[in-house]
Design a protein around this motif. Sequence first.
Motif, mmCIF file in Angstrom:
data_model
loop_
_atom_site.group_PDB
_atom_site.id
_atom_site.type_symbol
_atom_site.label_atom_id
_atom_site.label_comp_id
_atom_site.label_asym_id
_atom_site.label_seq_id
_atom_site.Cartn_x
_atom_site.Cartn_y
_atom_site.Cartn_z
ATOM 1 N N LEU A 132 0.857 -1.194 0.046
ATOM 2 C CA LEU A 132 -0.029 -0.030 -0.067
ATOM 3 C C LEU A 132 0.866 1.341 0.015
ATOM 4 O O LEU A 132 0.319 2.291 0.038
ATOM 5 N N GLY A 133 2.102 1.065 -0.078
ATOM 6 C CA GLY A 133 3.032 2.221 0.038
ATOM 7 C C GLY A 133 3.020 2.820 -1.527
ATOM 8 O O GLY A 133 2.872 2.264 -2.492
ATOM 9 N N PRO A 134 3.705 4.044 -1.253
ATOM 10 C CA PRO A 134 3.710 4.643 -2.859
ATOM 11 C C PRO A 134 4.598 4.187 -3.832
ATOM 12 O O PRO A 134 3.936 4.069 -4.895
ATOM 13 N N PRO A 135 5.486 3.271 -3.636
ATOM 14 C CA PRO A 135 6.357 3.001 -5.117
ATOM 15 C C PRO A 135 5.982 1.611 -5.503
ATOM 16 O O PRO A 135 5.921 1.283 -6.950
ATOM 17 N N CYS A 136 5.185 0.830 -4.778
ATOM 18 C CA CYS A 136 4.650 -0.596 -5.458
ATOM 19 C C CYS A 136 3.343 -1.033 -5.174
ATOM 20 O O CYS A 136 2.993 -2.209 -5.196
ATOM 21 N N ASN A 137 2.344 0.126 -5.137
ATOM 22 C CA ASN A 137 1.104 -0.424 -5.034
ATOM 23 C C ASN A 137 0.293 -0.574 -6.347
ATOM 24 O O ASN A 137 0.984 -0.238 -7.528
ATOM 25 N N ALA A 138 -0.679 -1.617 -6.526
ATOM 26 C CA ALA A 138 -1.326 -1.921 -7.639
ATOM 27 C C ALA A 138 -1.962 -0.886 -8.467
ATOM 28 O O ALA A 138 -1.981 -1.051 -9.889
ATOM 29 N N ALA A 139 -2.645 0.209 -7.664
ATOM 30 C CA ALA A 139 -3.066 1.443 -8.613
ATOM 31 C C ALA A 139 -2.269 2.147 -9.389
ATOM 32 O O ALA A 139 -2.313 2.252 -10.614
ATOM 33 N N GLY A 140 -0.996 2.242 -8.792
ATOM 34 C CA GLY A 140 0.142 2.928 -9.895
ATOM 35 C C GLY A 140 0.535 2.072 -10.827
ATOM 36 O O GLY A 140 0.721 2.374 -11.884
ATOM 37 N N PHE A 141 0.673 0.615 -10.428
ATOM 38 C CA PHE A 141 1.125 -0.147 -11.678
ATOM 39 C C PHE A 141 -0.134 -0.135 -12.797
ATOM 40 O O PHE A 141 0.428 -0.254 -13.913
ATOM 41 N N ILE A 142 -1.131 -0.164 -12.482
ATOM 42 C CA ILE A 142 -2.199 -0.516 -13.540
ATOM 43 C C ILE A 142 -2.231 0.964 -14.116
ATOM 44 O O ILE A 142 -2.423 1.064 -15.462
ATOM 45 N N ASP A 143 -2.007 2.302 -13.828
ATOM 46 C CA ASP A 143 -2.056 3.455 -14.403
ATOM 47 C C ASP A 143 -0.922 3.313 -15.297
ATOM 48 O O ASP A 143 -0.829 3.868 -16.348
ATOM 49 N N ARG A 144 0.344 2.995 -14.742
ATOM 50 C CA ARG A 144 1.485 3.073 -15.627
ATOM 51 C C ARG A 144 1.253 1.956 -16.896
ATOM 52 O O ARG A 144 2.018 2.339 -17.922
ATOM 53 N N LEU A 145 0.746 1.028 -16.651
ATOM 54 C CA LEU A 145 0.367 -0.013 -17.720
ATOM 55 C C LEU A 145 -0.330 0.566 -18.661
ATOM 56 O O LEU A 145 -0.212 0.278 -20.089
ATOM 57 N N LEU A 146 -1.719 1.011 -18.425
ATOM 58 C CA LEU A 146 -2.643 1.476 -19.076
ATOM 59 C C LEU A 146 -2.576 2.664 -19.849
ATOM 60 O O LEU A 146 -2.945 3.282 -21.058
ATOM 61 N N LEU A 147 -2.170 3.831 -19.094
ATOM 62 C CA LEU A 147 -1.948 5.030 -19.373
ATOM 63 C C LEU A 147 -0.889 5.636 -19.908
ATOM 64 O O LEU A 147 -0.699 6.426 -20.646
ATOM 65 N N GLY A 148 0.301 5.046 -19.077
ATOM 66 C CA GLY A 148 1.766 5.593 -19.413
ATOM 67 C C GLY A 148 2.191 6.619 -18.517
ATOM 68 O O GLY A 148 1.405 7.300 -18.149
ATOM 69 N N GLU A 149 3.426 6.388 -17.994
ATOM 70 C CA GLU A 149 3.948 7.189 -17.069
ATOM 71 C C GLU A 149 3.816 8.612 -17.281
ATOM 72 O O GLU A 149 3.534 9.602 -16.516
ATOM 73 N N ASN A 150 4.004 8.888 -18.595
ATOM 74 C CA ASN A 150 3.993 10.552 -19.014
ATOM 75 C C ASN A 150 2.658 10.953 -18.818
ATOM 76 O O ASN A 150 2.545 12.331 -19.006
ATOM 77 N N HIS A 151 1.631 10.213 -18.825
ATOM 78 C CA HIS A 151 0.191 10.738 -18.674
ATOM 79 C C HIS A 151 -0.243 10.691 -17.302
ATOM 80 O O HIS A 151 -1.566 10.722 -17.112
ATOM 81 N N LEU A 152 0.630 10.694 -16.435
ATOM 82 C CA LEU A 152 0.143 10.614 -14.975
ATOM 83 C C LEU A 152 0.638 11.780 -14.300
ATOM 84 O O LEU A 152 1.090 12.803 -14.824
ATOM 85 N N TYR A 153 0.043 12.156 -13.202
ATOM 86 C CA TYR A 153 0.384 13.593 -12.284
ATOM 87 C C TYR A 153 1.554 13.384 -11.967
ATOM 88 O O TYR A 153 2.088 12.637 -11.335
ATOM 89 N N GLN A 154 2.484 14.543 -12.529
ATOM 90 C CA GLN A 154 3.883 14.654 -12.144
ATOM 91 C C GLN A 154 4.389 15.082 -10.869
ATOM 92 O O GLN A 154 5.595 15.002 -10.398
ATOM 93 N N HIS A 155 3.467 15.603 -10.046
ATOM 94 C CA HIS A 155 3.910 16.147 -8.957
ATOM 95 C C HIS A 155 2.954 15.316 -7.499
ATOM 96 O O HIS A 155 2.293 16.061 -6.868
#
Length: 371
Positions: A194-217
Amino acid sequence: MQTIVEQLMILVDDAGGAFPCINHSPWFGITLADVVMPFFLFIVGLSVGLVFKNVSNKPAATQKVGVRFIKLFLLGLLLQGGYFHGLNNLTYGVNVRHIRWLGVLQRISIGYLVVSLAEIWLVGDMTVDSFMAFVKKYSTQWILMVLLSLTYVSLLYGLYVPNWEFEIMYKDAASNLNGTIQAQTVECGFRGSLGPPCNAAGFIDRLLLGENHLYQHPVYRRTKECSVNSPDYGPLPPKSPRWCLAPFDPEGILSSFMAIVTCFIGLHYAHIIVSFKVDVKDIRWPTLLLQWVGMNALLVYALVACDLFAAALQGFYWRSPQNNLVNATELLFETLLHSSRWGKLVFVLVEILFWCIISALLHMKGIYWKM
Protein backbone atom coordinates in the motif's frame (compact mmCIF):
# COMPACT_ATOMS: atom_id res chain seq x y z
CA MET A 1 -23.88 21.26 0.73
CA GLN A 2 -22.12 21.30 -2.65
CA THR A 3 -21.14 24.94 -2.14
CA ILE A 4 -19.78 24.32 1.35
CA VAL A 5 -17.60 21.51 0.02
CA GLU A 6 -16.41 23.72 -2.86
CA GLN A 7 -15.43 26.53 -0.48
CA LEU A 8 -13.73 23.98 1.75
CA MET A 9 -11.77 22.80 -1.29
CA ILE A 10 -10.58 26.36 -1.98
CA LEU A 11 -9.58 26.73 1.68
CA VAL A 12 -7.53 23.53 1.90
CA ASP A 13 -5.95 23.94 -1.54
CA ASP A 14 -4.88 27.56 -1.08
CA ALA A 15 -4.13 27.58 2.65
CA GLY A 16 -3.02 23.97 3.06
CA GLY A 17 0.62 24.85 2.42
CA ALA A 18 0.59 27.19 5.40
CA PHE A 19 -1.38 24.79 7.62
CA PRO A 20 -0.27 21.17 7.02
CA CYS A 21 -2.97 19.93 9.40
CA ILE A 22 -5.64 20.73 6.79
CA ASN A 23 -3.53 19.89 3.72
CA HIS A 24 -3.69 16.52 1.99
CA SER A 25 -1.99 13.74 3.92
CA PRO A 26 1.38 12.93 2.29
CA TRP A 27 0.27 9.31 2.02
CA PHE A 28 -1.09 7.34 5.00
CA GLY A 29 -3.67 9.03 7.23
CA ILE A 30 -6.50 11.47 6.63
CA THR A 31 -6.89 15.23 6.96
CA LEU A 32 -9.59 17.80 6.24
CA ALA A 33 -8.49 18.07 2.60
CA ASP A 34 -8.85 14.32 2.10
CA VAL A 35 -12.62 14.36 2.74
CA VAL A 36 -13.38 17.01 0.10
CA MET A 37 -13.33 14.74 -2.96
CA PRO A 38 -15.45 11.97 -1.34
CA PHE A 39 -18.07 14.58 -0.40
CA PHE A 40 -18.10 15.88 -3.99
CA LEU A 41 -18.71 12.33 -5.24
CA PHE A 42 -21.39 11.76 -2.60
CA ILE A 43 -23.17 14.93 -3.79
CA VAL A 44 -22.96 13.75 -7.41
CA GLY A 45 -24.78 10.54 -6.48
CA LEU A 46 -27.29 12.42 -4.35
CA SER A 47 -28.09 14.79 -7.22
CA VAL A 48 -28.50 11.92 -9.68
CA GLY A 49 -30.98 10.19 -7.37
CA LEU A 50 -33.10 13.32 -7.11
CA VAL A 51 -32.91 14.27 -10.81
CA PHE A 52 -33.74 10.80 -12.18
CA LYS A 53 -36.28 9.72 -9.57
CA ASN A 54 -38.92 9.54 -12.32
CA VAL A 55 -37.57 8.71 -15.79
CA SER A 56 -40.25 8.58 -18.48
CA ASN A 57 -37.95 8.43 -21.53
CA LYS A 58 -34.89 6.28 -20.80
CA PRO A 59 -33.13 6.68 -24.21
CA ALA A 60 -33.46 10.48 -24.05
CA ALA A 61 -32.19 10.52 -20.46
CA THR A 62 -29.25 8.31 -21.46
CA GLN A 63 -28.36 10.65 -24.31
CA LYS A 64 -28.46 13.63 -21.94
CA VAL A 65 -26.16 11.83 -19.49
CA GLY A 66 -23.73 10.90 -22.27
CA VAL A 67 -23.48 14.45 -23.56
CA ARG A 68 -22.89 15.85 -20.09
CA PHE A 69 -20.25 13.20 -19.37
CA ILE A 70 -18.33 14.16 -22.52
CA LYS A 71 -18.52 17.88 -21.68
CA LEU A 72 -17.27 17.38 -18.12
CA PHE A 73 -14.49 15.02 -19.18
CA LEU A 74 -13.24 17.37 -21.91
CA LEU A 75 -13.40 20.35 -19.55
CA GLY A 76 -11.31 18.37 -17.07
CA LEU A 77 -8.75 17.65 -19.79
CA LEU A 78 -8.55 21.35 -20.58
CA LEU A 79 -8.27 22.51 -16.97
CA GLN A 80 -6.10 19.73 -15.51
CA GLY A 81 -4.49 18.05 -18.48
CA GLY A 82 -1.47 20.33 -18.34
CA TYR A 83 -2.56 23.10 -20.72
CA PHE A 84 -2.66 25.72 -17.96
CA HIS A 85 0.51 25.95 -15.90
CA GLY A 86 -0.93 27.51 -12.74
CA LEU A 87 0.10 30.42 -10.58
CA ASN A 88 3.43 32.22 -10.98
CA ASN A 89 3.85 30.76 -14.46
CA LEU A 90 2.83 33.01 -17.34
CA THR A 91 2.87 30.25 -19.94
CA TYR A 92 0.36 27.77 -21.30
CA GLY A 93 0.25 24.80 -23.65
CA VAL A 94 0.83 21.07 -23.31
CA ASN A 95 2.70 18.43 -25.26
CA VAL A 96 0.01 15.85 -26.10
CA ARG A 97 2.59 13.13 -25.38
CA HIS A 98 2.46 14.27 -21.74
CA ILE A 99 -1.19 15.26 -21.33
CA ARG A 100 -2.75 14.06 -18.08
CA TRP A 101 -5.82 12.00 -18.98
CA LEU A 102 -7.44 11.75 -15.56
CA GLY A 103 -8.17 14.44 -12.97
CA VAL A 104 -10.85 15.73 -10.61
CA LEU A 105 -13.51 16.61 -13.19
CA GLN A 106 -12.77 13.46 -15.18
CA ARG A 107 -13.32 11.38 -12.05
CA ILE A 108 -16.56 13.19 -11.29
CA SER A 109 -17.73 12.68 -14.89
CA ILE A 110 -16.99 8.93 -14.73
CA GLY A 111 -18.85 8.55 -11.44
CA TYR A 112 -21.75 10.60 -12.82
CA LEU A 113 -21.93 8.44 -15.94
CA VAL A 114 -21.98 5.10 -14.13
CA VAL A 115 -24.49 5.98 -11.40
CA SER A 116 -26.75 7.82 -13.86
CA LEU A 117 -26.91 4.83 -16.20
CA ALA A 118 -27.52 2.57 -13.20
CA GLU A 119 -30.34 4.82 -12.00
CA ILE A 120 -31.93 4.95 -15.46
CA TRP A 121 -31.67 1.25 -16.38
CA LEU A 122 -31.09 -0.80 -13.19
CA VAL A 123 -34.03 0.20 -10.98
CA GLY A 124 -36.92 -2.18 -10.45
CA ASP A 125 -40.39 -1.05 -11.51
CA MET A 126 -42.23 -1.30 -8.20
CA THR A 127 -43.72 0.83 -5.47
CA VAL A 128 -41.74 1.12 -2.26
CA ASP A 129 -44.13 0.46 0.63
CA SER A 130 -41.77 -1.45 2.91
CA PHE A 131 -38.12 -1.93 3.67
CA MET A 132 -37.98 -5.20 1.70
CA ALA A 133 -39.57 -3.54 -1.32
CA PHE A 134 -36.91 -0.82 -1.08
CA VAL A 135 -34.12 -3.43 -1.03
CA LYS A 136 -35.64 -5.35 -3.95
CA LYS A 137 -36.10 -2.23 -6.09
CA TYR A 138 -32.43 -1.24 -5.88
CA SER A 139 -30.87 -4.70 -5.41
CA THR A 140 -29.12 -4.67 -8.81
CA GLN A 141 -27.35 -1.44 -7.92
CA TRP A 142 -26.20 -2.90 -4.61
CA ILE A 143 -24.83 -5.95 -6.42
CA LEU A 144 -22.91 -3.64 -8.76
CA MET A 145 -21.49 -1.77 -5.75
CA VAL A 146 -20.32 -5.02 -4.17
CA LEU A 147 -18.73 -6.20 -7.43
CA LEU A 148 -16.85 -2.91 -7.82
CA SER A 149 -15.61 -3.09 -4.22
CA LEU A 150 -14.51 -6.73 -4.54
CA THR A 151 -12.72 -5.98 -7.81
CA TYR A 152 -10.91 -3.05 -6.20
CA VAL A 153 -9.80 -5.02 -3.14
CA SER A 154 -8.80 -8.07 -5.20
CA LEU A 155 -6.60 -6.04 -7.54
CA LEU A 156 -5.17 -3.86 -4.77
CA TYR A 157 -4.00 -6.81 -2.68
CA GLY A 158 -3.70 -9.59 -5.25
CA LEU A 159 -2.07 -8.01 -8.30
CA TYR A 160 1.65 -8.73 -8.68
CA VAL A 161 3.67 -5.53 -9.13
CA PRO A 162 6.99 -6.11 -10.92
CA ASN A 163 10.05 -3.87 -10.93
CA TRP A 164 9.51 -0.80 -13.08
CA GLU A 165 11.40 2.10 -14.59
CA PHE A 166 10.73 5.79 -15.10
CA GLU A 167 12.68 8.62 -16.66
CA ILE A 168 13.93 11.81 -15.00
CA MET A 169 14.85 14.92 -16.97
CA TYR A 170 17.77 16.72 -15.33
CA LYS A 171 18.30 20.43 -16.05
CA ASP A 172 21.63 21.83 -17.07
CA ALA A 173 22.91 23.86 -14.10
CA ALA A 174 24.54 26.52 -16.28
CA SER A 175 21.72 27.21 -18.74
CA ASN A 176 18.75 26.04 -16.60
CA LEU A 177 17.52 24.17 -19.68
CA ASN A 178 16.52 20.53 -19.96
CA GLY A 179 19.62 18.38 -20.11
CA THR A 180 20.08 14.63 -19.82
CA ILE A 181 17.44 11.97 -19.31
CA GLN A 182 18.20 9.20 -16.86
CA ALA A 183 16.23 6.01 -16.30
CA GLN A 184 15.54 5.03 -12.70
CA THR A 185 14.53 1.54 -11.58
CA VAL A 186 12.11 0.95 -8.69
CA GLU A 187 12.38 -2.51 -7.18
CA CYS A 188 9.10 -4.19 -6.26
CA GLY A 189 8.35 -7.80 -7.18
CA PHE A 190 5.55 -8.55 -4.69
CA ARG A 191 1.83 -8.17 -3.99
CA GLY A 192 -0.30 -6.26 -1.53
CA SER A 193 1.85 -3.18 -0.95
CA LEU A 194 0.00 0.00 0.00
CA GLY A 195 3.06 2.25 -0.05
CA PRO A 196 3.84 4.79 -2.79
CA PRO A 197 6.30 2.85 -4.99
CA CYS A 198 4.79 -0.63 -5.35
CA ASN A 199 1.00 -0.36 -5.06
CA ALA A 200 -1.29 -1.94 -7.64
CA ALA A 201 -3.06 1.36 -8.42
CA GLY A 202 0.14 2.94 -9.72
CA PHE A 203 1.06 -0.20 -11.65
CA ILE A 204 -2.28 -0.27 -13.49
CA ASP A 205 -2.02 3.42 -14.39
CA ARG A 206 1.54 3.04 -15.69
CA LEU A 207 0.50 -0.01 -17.70
CA LEU A 208 -2.68 1.40 -19.25
CA LEU A 209 -2.08 5.16 -19.33
CA GLY A 210 1.71 5.41 -19.43
CA GLU A 211 3.89 7.27 -16.94
CA ASN A 212 3.96 10.42 -19.11
CA HIS A 213 0.20 10.81 -18.71
CA LEU A 214 0.12 10.67 -14.91
CA TYR A 215 0.25 13.47 -12.34
CA GLN A 216 3.88 14.56 -12.20
CA HIS A 217 3.85 16.13 -8.71
CA PRO A 218 2.28 13.47 -6.45
CA VAL A 219 1.52 14.19 -2.84
CA TYR A 220 3.95 11.56 -1.57
CA ARG A 221 6.77 13.98 -2.40
CA ARG A 222 5.85 15.51 0.98
CA THR A 223 6.62 12.33 2.93
CA LYS A 224 9.63 12.14 5.24
CA GLU A 225 11.41 9.93 2.72
CA CYS A 226 11.05 12.56 -0.03
CA SER A 227 11.11 15.98 1.64
CA VAL A 228 13.27 17.61 4.30
CA ASN A 229 10.30 19.92 4.99
CA SER A 230 7.77 17.11 5.46
CA PRO A 231 4.77 17.30 5.69
CA ASP A 232 5.35 20.12 3.17
CA TYR A 233 7.21 20.00 -0.14
CA GLY A 234 10.94 20.54 0.01
CA PRO A 235 14.35 19.38 -1.23
CA LEU A 236 15.07 15.67 -1.30
CA PRO A 237 16.75 14.31 1.84
CA PRO A 238 20.13 12.59 1.54
CA LYS A 239 19.81 9.01 0.23
CA SER A 240 16.15 9.52 -0.65
CA PRO A 241 14.53 6.59 -2.51
CA ARG A 242 14.40 6.73 -6.29
CA TRP A 243 10.61 6.64 -6.47
CA CYS A 244 10.33 10.09 -4.85
CA LEU A 245 10.52 11.70 -8.31
CA ALA A 246 8.22 9.18 -10.02
CA PRO A 247 4.75 10.20 -11.27
CA PHE A 248 1.55 8.94 -9.65
CA ASP A 249 -2.06 9.85 -10.33
CA PRO A 250 -4.38 10.22 -7.31
CA GLU A 251 -7.34 10.11 -9.70
CA GLY A 252 -6.17 6.92 -11.40
CA ILE A 253 -8.08 3.98 -12.86
CA LEU A 254 -8.22 1.59 -9.90
CA SER A 255 -9.13 4.22 -7.30
CA SER A 256 -11.96 5.34 -9.60
CA PHE A 257 -13.73 2.07 -8.71
CA MET A 258 -14.21 3.24 -5.13
CA ALA A 259 -15.02 6.75 -6.34
CA ILE A 260 -17.96 5.24 -8.21
CA VAL A 261 -18.98 3.37 -5.05
CA THR A 262 -18.94 6.69 -3.16
CA CYS A 263 -21.31 8.10 -5.81
CA PHE A 264 -23.57 5.09 -5.27
CA ILE A 265 -23.67 5.82 -1.53
CA GLY A 266 -24.95 9.32 -2.30
CA LEU A 267 -27.41 7.84 -4.78
CA HIS A 268 -28.89 5.53 -2.15
CA TYR A 269 -29.12 8.38 0.31
CA ALA A 270 -31.31 10.11 -2.27
CA HIS A 271 -33.37 6.91 -2.58
CA ILE A 272 -34.07 7.03 1.16
CA ILE A 273 -35.15 10.68 0.93
CA VAL A 274 -37.46 9.99 -2.03
CA SER A 275 -38.86 6.62 -0.95
CA PHE A 276 -39.49 7.35 2.72
CA LYS A 277 -40.31 11.05 2.32
CA VAL A 278 -37.57 12.21 4.67
CA ASP A 279 -38.28 15.76 5.79
CA VAL A 280 -35.29 17.95 4.94
CA LYS A 281 -35.65 21.36 6.54
CA ASP A 282 -35.21 24.22 4.11
CA ILE A 283 -33.49 27.04 6.02
CA ARG A 284 -32.01 29.29 3.36
CA TRP A 285 -31.21 32.74 4.64
CA PRO A 286 -28.09 31.90 6.76
CA THR A 287 -26.42 30.30 3.72
CA LEU A 288 -27.81 32.52 0.99
CA LEU A 289 -24.37 33.59 -0.29
CA LEU A 290 -23.25 29.98 -0.48
CA GLN A 291 -26.40 29.04 -2.39
CA TRP A 292 -25.60 31.67 -5.00
CA VAL A 293 -22.11 30.23 -5.38
CA GLY A 294 -23.69 26.81 -5.88
CA MET A 295 -25.69 28.13 -8.81
CA ASN A 296 -22.39 28.83 -10.58
CA ALA A 297 -20.34 26.09 -8.91
CA LEU A 298 -18.63 24.96 -12.11
CA LEU A 299 -17.63 28.50 -13.02
CA VAL A 300 -16.18 29.13 -9.56
CA TYR A 301 -14.34 25.81 -9.68
CA ALA A 302 -12.73 26.63 -13.03
CA LEU A 303 -11.78 30.20 -12.13
CA VAL A 304 -10.74 29.70 -8.51
CA ALA A 305 -9.87 26.08 -7.78
CA CYS A 306 -8.01 25.75 -11.09
CA ASP A 307 -6.37 29.19 -10.59
CA LEU A 308 -7.52 30.60 -13.94
CA PHE A 309 -8.64 33.94 -12.50
CA ALA A 310 -5.59 34.45 -10.28
CA ALA A 311 -3.22 33.41 -13.08
CA ALA A 312 -4.91 35.88 -15.43
CA LEU A 313 -4.47 38.69 -12.88
CA GLN A 314 -0.81 37.78 -12.51
CA GLY A 315 -0.44 38.46 -16.22
CA PHE A 316 -0.68 42.17 -15.44
CA TYR A 317 2.41 43.15 -13.48
CA TRP A 318 4.71 46.10 -12.74
CA ARG A 319 8.24 45.69 -14.16
CA SER A 320 8.65 42.15 -12.80
CA PRO A 321 6.13 39.24 -13.01
CA GLN A 322 6.36 38.91 -9.22
CA ASN A 323 4.91 42.42 -8.80
CA ASN A 324 1.26 41.67 -9.46
CA LEU A 325 -2.06 42.28 -7.71
CA VAL A 326 -2.42 38.73 -6.37
CA ASN A 327 1.01 38.61 -4.74
CA ALA A 328 0.71 42.21 -3.50
CA THR A 329 -2.64 41.52 -1.79
CA GLU A 330 -1.32 38.40 -0.10
CA LEU A 331 1.82 40.25 1.01
CA LEU A 332 -0.34 43.04 2.44
CA PHE A 333 -2.22 40.64 4.73
CA GLU A 334 1.01 38.92 5.77
CA THR A 335 2.54 42.30 6.63
CA LEU A 336 -0.50 43.51 8.58
CA LEU A 337 -0.68 40.29 10.61
CA HIS A 338 3.11 39.87 10.90
CA SER A 339 2.68 36.24 9.90
CA SER A 340 2.92 34.47 6.56
CA ARG A 341 0.66 31.65 7.76
CA TRP A 342 -2.18 33.78 9.14
CA GLY A 343 -1.81 36.29 6.34
CA LYS A 344 -2.27 33.46 3.86
CA LEU A 345 -5.36 32.24 5.69
CA VAL A 346 -6.97 35.69 5.73
CA PHE A 347 -6.14 36.12 2.05
CA VAL A 348 -7.95 32.84 1.24
CA LEU A 349 -10.97 33.78 3.37
CA VAL A 350 -11.20 37.14 1.58
CA GLU A 351 -10.94 35.27 -1.72
CA ILE A 352 -13.87 33.05 -0.75
CA LEU A 353 -15.95 36.08 0.30
CA PHE A 354 -15.08 37.83 -2.97
CA TRP A 355 -16.41 34.95 -5.03
CA CYS A 356 -19.55 34.74 -2.92
CA ILE A 357 -20.21 38.39 -3.81
CA ILE A 358 -19.43 37.80 -7.50
CA SER A 359 -21.81 34.83 -7.51
CA ALA A 360 -24.51 36.97 -5.92
CA LEU A 361 -24.10 39.59 -8.65
CA LEU A 362 -24.29 36.91 -11.34
CA HIS A 363 -27.43 35.51 -9.70
CA MET A 364 -29.06 38.95 -9.69
CA LYS A 365 -28.28 39.26 -13.41
CA GLY A 366 -29.60 35.76 -14.08
CA ILE A 367 -26.22 34.56 -15.38
CA TYR A 368 -25.44 30.87 -14.83
CA TRP A 369 -22.86 28.56 -16.40
CA LYS A 370 -23.88 24.94 -16.53
CA MET A 371 -22.87 21.93 -18.60
